[in-house]
Design a protein around this motif. Sequence first.
Motif, PDB file in Angstrom:
ATOM      1  N   HIS A  47      60.943   8.855 -73.067  1.00 42.44           N
ATOM      2  CA  HIS A  47      61.184   7.763 -72.062  1.00 42.44           C
ATOM      3  C   HIS A  47      60.385   7.843 -70.804  1.00 42.44           C
ATOM      4  CE1 HIS A  47      64.497   7.480 -75.081  1.00 42.44           C
ATOM      5  NE2 HIS A  47      64.455   6.187 -74.907  1.00 42.44           N
ATOM      6  N   VAL A  48      59.613   8.743 -70.685  1.00 43.52           N
ATOM      7  CA  VAL A  48      59.124   8.989 -69.186  1.00 43.52           C
ATOM      8  C   VAL A  48      57.573   9.128 -69.210  1.00 43.52           C
ATOM      9  CG1 VAL A  48      61.152  10.384 -68.337  1.00 43.52           C
ATOM     10  CG2 VAL A  48      59.224  11.539 -69.435  1.00 43.52           C
ATOM     11  N   HIS A  49      56.743   8.920 -68.147  1.00 40.92           N
ATOM     12  CA  HIS A  49      55.527   9.022 -68.241  1.00 40.92           C
ATOM     13  C   HIS A  49      54.765  10.310 -68.021  1.00 40.92           C
ATOM     14  CE1 HIS A  49      51.352   7.647 -67.429  1.00 40.92           C
ATOM     15  NE2 HIS A  49      51.310   8.270 -66.415  1.00 40.92           N
ATOM     16  N   ALA A  50      55.515  11.125 -67.299  1.00 35.73           N
ATOM     17  CA  ALA A  50      54.983  12.275 -66.912  1.00 35.73           C
ATOM     18  C   ALA A  50      56.081  13.375 -66.424  1.00 35.73           C
ATOM     19  CB  ALA A  50      53.984  12.324 -65.397  1.00 35.73           C
ATOM     20  N   VAL A  51      55.767  14.693 -66.493  1.00 34.97           N
ATOM     21  CA  VAL A  51      56.715  15.446 -66.098  1.00 34.97           C
ATOM     22  C   VAL A  51      56.109  16.526 -64.878  1.00 34.97           C
ATOM     23  CG1 VAL A  51      58.319  17.494 -67.094  1.00 34.97           C
ATOM     24  CG2 VAL A  51      57.515  15.766 -68.465  1.00 34.97           C
ATOM     25  N   VAL A  52      57.127  16.885 -64.119  1.00 35.64           N
ATOM     26  CA  VAL A  52      56.810  18.009 -63.212  1.00 35.64           C
ATOM     27  C   VAL A  52      57.829  19.051 -63.349  1.00 35.64           C
ATOM     28  CG1 VAL A  52      56.955  18.689 -60.815  1.00 35.64           C
ATOM     29  CG2 VAL A  52      55.835  16.323 -61.446  1.00 35.64           C
ATOM     30  N   HIS A  53      57.338  20.365 -63.714  1.00 38.30           N
ATOM     31  CA  HIS A  53      58.348  21.502 -64.395  1.00 38.30           C
ATOM     32  C   HIS A  53      58.147  22.706 -63.881  1.00 38.30           C
ATOM     33  CE1 HIS A  53      55.932  22.589 -68.086  1.00 38.30           C
ATOM     34  NE2 HIS A  53      55.749  21.357 -67.774  1.00 38.30           N
ATOM     35  N   HIS A  54      59.057  23.677 -64.230  1.00 36.57           N
ATOM     36  CA  HIS A  54      58.495  25.004 -63.815  1.00 36.57           C
ATOM     37  C   HIS A  54      57.267  25.948 -64.810  1.00 36.57           C
ATOM     38  CE1 HIS A  54      61.321  25.090 -66.964  1.00 36.57           C
ATOM     39  NE2 HIS A  54      61.354  26.074 -67.142  1.00 36.57           N
ATOM     40  N   GLY A  55      57.217  25.275 -65.848  1.00 41.00           N
ATOM     41  CA  GLY A  55      56.160  25.982 -66.687  1.00 41.00           C
ATOM     42  C   GLY A  55      56.614  26.851 -67.611  1.00 41.00           C
ATOM     43  N   GLY A  56      57.772  26.758 -68.272  1.00 41.68           N
ATOM     44  CA  GLY A  56      58.350  27.720 -69.230  1.00 41.68           C
ATOM     45  C   GLY A  56      57.550  27.282 -70.391  1.00 41.68           C
ATOM     46  N   SER A  57      57.496  28.086 -71.423  1.00 39.37           N
ATOM     47  CA  SER A  57      56.954  27.824 -72.726  1.00 39.37           C
ATOM     48  C   SER A  57      57.364  26.619 -73.486  1.00 39.37           C
ATOM     49  CB  SER A  57      56.833  29.221 -73.437  1.00 39.37           C
ATOM     50  OG  SER A  57      56.164  28.707 -74.714  1.00 39.37           O
ATOM     51  N   GLY A  58      58.559  26.575 -73.470  1.00 40.07           N
ATOM     52  CA  GLY A  58      59.303  25.814 -74.212  1.00 40.07           C
ATOM     53  C   GLY A  58      59.088  24.297 -73.654  1.00 40.07           C
ATOM     54  N   THR A  59      59.283  23.997 -72.250  1.00 37.37           N
ATOM     55  CA  THR A  59      59.291  22.863 -71.510  1.00 37.37           C
ATOM     56  C   THR A  59      57.679  22.544 -71.649  1.00 37.37           C
ATOM     57  OG1 THR A  59      60.939  23.708 -69.902  1.00 37.37           O
ATOM     58  CG2 THR A  59      59.598  21.709 -69.359  1.00 37.37           C
ATOM     59  N   THR A  60      56.655  23.367 -71.359  1.00 35.64           N
ATOM     60  CA  THR A  60      55.330  23.136 -71.666  1.00 35.64           C
ATOM     61  C   THR A  60      55.085  22.529 -72.697  1.00 35.64           C
ATOM     62  OG1 THR A  60      54.586  24.787 -70.053  1.00 35.64           O
ATOM     63  CG2 THR A  60      53.004  23.936 -71.407  1.00 35.64           C
ATOM     64  N   HIS A  61      55.410  23.041 -73.826  1.00 35.67           N
ATOM     65  CA  HIS A  61      55.229  22.487 -75.522  1.00 35.67           C
ATOM     66  C   HIS A  61      55.872  21.118 -75.317  1.00 35.67           C
ATOM     67  CE1 HIS A  61      53.571  26.702 -76.369  1.00 35.67           C
ATOM     68  NE2 HIS A  61      53.035  26.068 -77.570  1.00 35.67           N
ATOM     69  N   LEU A  62      57.098  20.986 -75.127  1.00 34.08           N
ATOM     70  CA  LEU A  62      57.880  19.852 -75.406  1.00 34.08           C
ATOM     71  C   LEU A  62      57.245  18.572 -74.552  1.00 34.08           C
ATOM     72  CD1 LEU A  62      61.390  20.656 -75.606  1.00 34.08           C
ATOM     73  CD2 LEU A  62      60.387  19.634 -77.231  1.00 34.08           C
ATOM     74  N   ALA A  63      56.866  19.029 -73.552  1.00 37.85           N
ATOM     75  CA  ALA A  63      56.241  18.037 -72.689  1.00 37.85           C
ATOM     76  C   ALA A  63      55.013  17.471 -73.476  1.00 37.85           C
ATOM     77  CB  ALA A  63      55.945  18.387 -71.122  1.00 37.85           C
ATOM     78  N   LEU A  64      54.129  18.302 -73.875  1.00 40.11           N
ATOM     79  CA  LEU A  64      52.721  17.915 -74.381  1.00 40.11           C
ATOM     80  C   LEU A  64      53.026  17.319 -75.724  1.00 40.11           C
ATOM     81  CD1 LEU A  64      50.286  20.851 -73.265  1.00 40.11           C
ATOM     82  CD2 LEU A  64      50.545  18.474 -72.271  1.00 40.11           C
ATOM     83  N   LYS A  65      54.046  17.867 -76.323  1.00 39.58           N
ATOM     84  CA  LYS A  65      54.266  17.245 -77.874  1.00 39.58           C
ATOM     85  C   LYS A  65      54.666  15.878 -77.910  1.00 39.58           C
ATOM     86  CE  LYS A  65      56.329  18.911 -82.201  1.00 39.58           C
ATOM     87  NZ  LYS A  65      56.749  19.898 -82.944  1.00 39.58           N
ATOM     88  N   HIS A  66      55.271  15.359 -76.702  1.00 45.28           N
ATOM     89  CA  HIS A  66      55.744  14.202 -76.562  1.00 45.28           C
ATOM     90  C   HIS A  66      54.768  13.368 -75.731  1.00 45.28           C
ATOM     91  CE1 HIS A  66      60.056  14.528 -78.152  1.00 45.28           C
ATOM     92  NE2 HIS A  66      59.798  15.780 -78.081  1.00 45.28           N
ATOM     93  N   GLY A  67      53.517  13.884 -75.457  1.00 39.60           N
ATOM     94  CA  GLY A  67      52.505  13.018 -74.899  1.00 39.60           C
ATOM     95  C   GLY A  67      52.633  12.519 -73.503  1.00 39.60           C
ATOM     96  N   CYS A  68      53.389  13.470 -72.799  1.00 45.19           N
ATOM     97  CA  CYS A  68      53.709  13.304 -71.443  1.00 45.19           C
ATOM     98  C   CYS A  68      52.514  14.223 -70.595  1.00 45.19           C
ATOM     99  CB  CYS A  68      54.923  13.980 -70.904  1.00 45.19           C
ATOM    100  SG  CYS A  68      56.369  12.884 -71.578  1.00 45.19           S
ATOM    101  N   ALA A  69      51.827  13.511 -69.500  1.00 44.48           N
ATOM    102  CA  ALA A  69      51.083  14.068 -68.663  1.00 44.48           C
ATOM    103  C   ALA A  69      52.056  15.065 -67.775  1.00 44.48           C
ATOM    104  CB  ALA A  69      50.554  13.073 -67.354  1.00 44.48           C
ATOM    105  N   ALA A  70      51.535  16.293 -67.249  1.00 42.58           N
ATOM    106  CA  ALA A  70      52.373  17.196 -66.635  1.00 42.58           C
ATOM    107  C   ALA A  70      51.830  17.890 -65.644  1.00 42.58           C
ATOM    108  CB  ALA A  70      52.516  18.208 -67.841  1.00 42.58           C
ATOM    109  N   MET A  71      52.611  18.245 -64.794  1.00 44.04           N
ATOM    110  CA  MET A  71      52.216  19.451 -63.804  1.00 44.04           C
ATOM    111  C   MET A  71      53.267  20.322 -63.363  1.00 44.04           C
ATOM    112  SD  MET A  71      51.323  18.406 -59.635  1.00 44.04           S
ATOM    113  CE  MET A  71      53.054  18.076 -59.197  1.00 44.04           C
ATOM    114  N   ILE A  72      52.868  21.719 -63.432  1.00 47.20           N
ATOM    115  CA  ILE A  72      53.539  22.661 -63.296  1.00 47.20           C
ATOM    116  C   ILE A  72      53.609  23.408 -62.157  1.00 47.20           C
ATOM    117  CG2 ILE A  72      53.690  25.123 -64.217  1.00 47.20           C
ATOM    118  CD1 ILE A  72      52.918  24.350 -66.800  1.00 47.20           C
ATOM    119  N   ILE A  73      54.869  23.519 -61.632  1.00 51.75           N
ATOM    120  CA  ILE A  73      55.112  24.329 -60.292  1.00 51.75           C
ATOM    121  C   ILE A  73      55.499  25.831 -60.920  1.00 51.75           C
ATOM    122  CG2 ILE A  73      56.561  24.365 -58.031  1.00 51.75           C
ATOM    123  CD1 ILE A  73      54.730  21.955 -58.232  1.00 51.75           C
TER     124      ILE A  73
END
Length: 427
Positions: free
Chosen positions: A326-352
């Motif tokens: 339900h979201v366009h993009a994610v800003v997150h901490h960069g854990g392996s699980g969150t990184t994979h999930l964001a991309l697997k759901h087709g979300c643009a991402a930026m890691i802090i």
Amino acid sequence: MKLLLLSIGTRGDVEPFIYLGELLTSAGHDVVCVFPEQFREITEQTGLRFVSLGPELVDLMHSKEAKAAVGGGGSLLRKVISYLRLAWVTRHLQKEAAFRQRDVIEAEQPDRVVHNFVALYPVLWGLAHDQQTVMISPIPYILHPTHDHAHIGMGEDRGRWINRATYRFALFLGTMGLWMMAGWLGMRAHSMWARGSWKRIHRQLFRNQTVFMVSPSLFARPSYWPPEAHVLGYHARNKKQHWDPSPELLAFMERHADSRILLMTFGSMTNPDPEGKTRMIVETLQEQNQPAILCTSAGGLVEPAEYDHELIHIAEQIPYDWLLDHVHAVVHHGGSGTTHLALKHGCAAMIIPHVIDQYMWNQLVHDSGAGPLGMSIRTFTQQKFATKLTDLMSNDSYKRKAEELAKQMQAEDFRDELLHAIVDGVD
């Protein structure tokens, strides 16, 4: 087969083992999950049997010494000194952890032990139980050297020869730690330690089956790795099956149905100034009129006293496998699980990034074209965040690349190979 799953670390280290517990149970195996006390509830919710290692081991992961060792930035020498200081300051907890791991394995008498790279007693147990241990890692660059990247604890690419040296140094530290652990446990008095025991520990680290639960779309297995090392995709359990969205969340989604919604979370990471970081983030979102959902999770973000409730929805936790659709993009901490999930759901991402592998995922996401290069939590400023947020939300190429990666990752199915590697090993 009776399998004992042993993991020490943050939630991101434990989640893959809970998935494995469900997978192995569905295949008819008897599974025992051995994790720090903090993960009892999420384990028992799945119906898996839980045995506690106590709470102190997770507290160690959040100590200032641990953060100094695994945090990004600094010279290679500074990192080496930080690791040595961490080993010295925390030696009493390491010793206690060794006894707890030994005691639970002796009590359970499993046919096989599946463990991560923090829970290393099974390597010593494996010396007397050949081919009965399996290592699991949600990140690459841990044990088996790669030509184009240093060991995960030593930064990024430092050149092929220095890269190899960082793996040798990490292996030396790991072997030394296991040698000390064997002394604490009185194992070196055993006849099997009579000659060449240091080399035997060294060999045992590589005799293990090692499974990297990483998508090959993000990390391709090097052709020169030994057959014991596997890259078998990202796997996540279904966390939304016992969850329903709140009326407030559904109303927020409806209100911004025609907008690009941002998800922001620091997951299990904390920082020295969560109030200040949240204030800068909220002010930026409001200035840019950017609808966003903030997940406070472990406290790296907090709910401020005042903010625009129409524009920003704040919750402690929302299952990502529901929210990311339900979201366009994610800003997150960069854990392996969150990184994979964001991309697997087709979300643009930026890691802090906050610590260790998160700097690697930050660079990898940027190199893939799925998002801008994020800034470290140590160098986070409101001005930098505002500039990069604008880029993340307005650059359509990030979203297109993320959707390309999503198609590749959704086509991956390594469940049979994963079961084979754990239960049967290499043919």
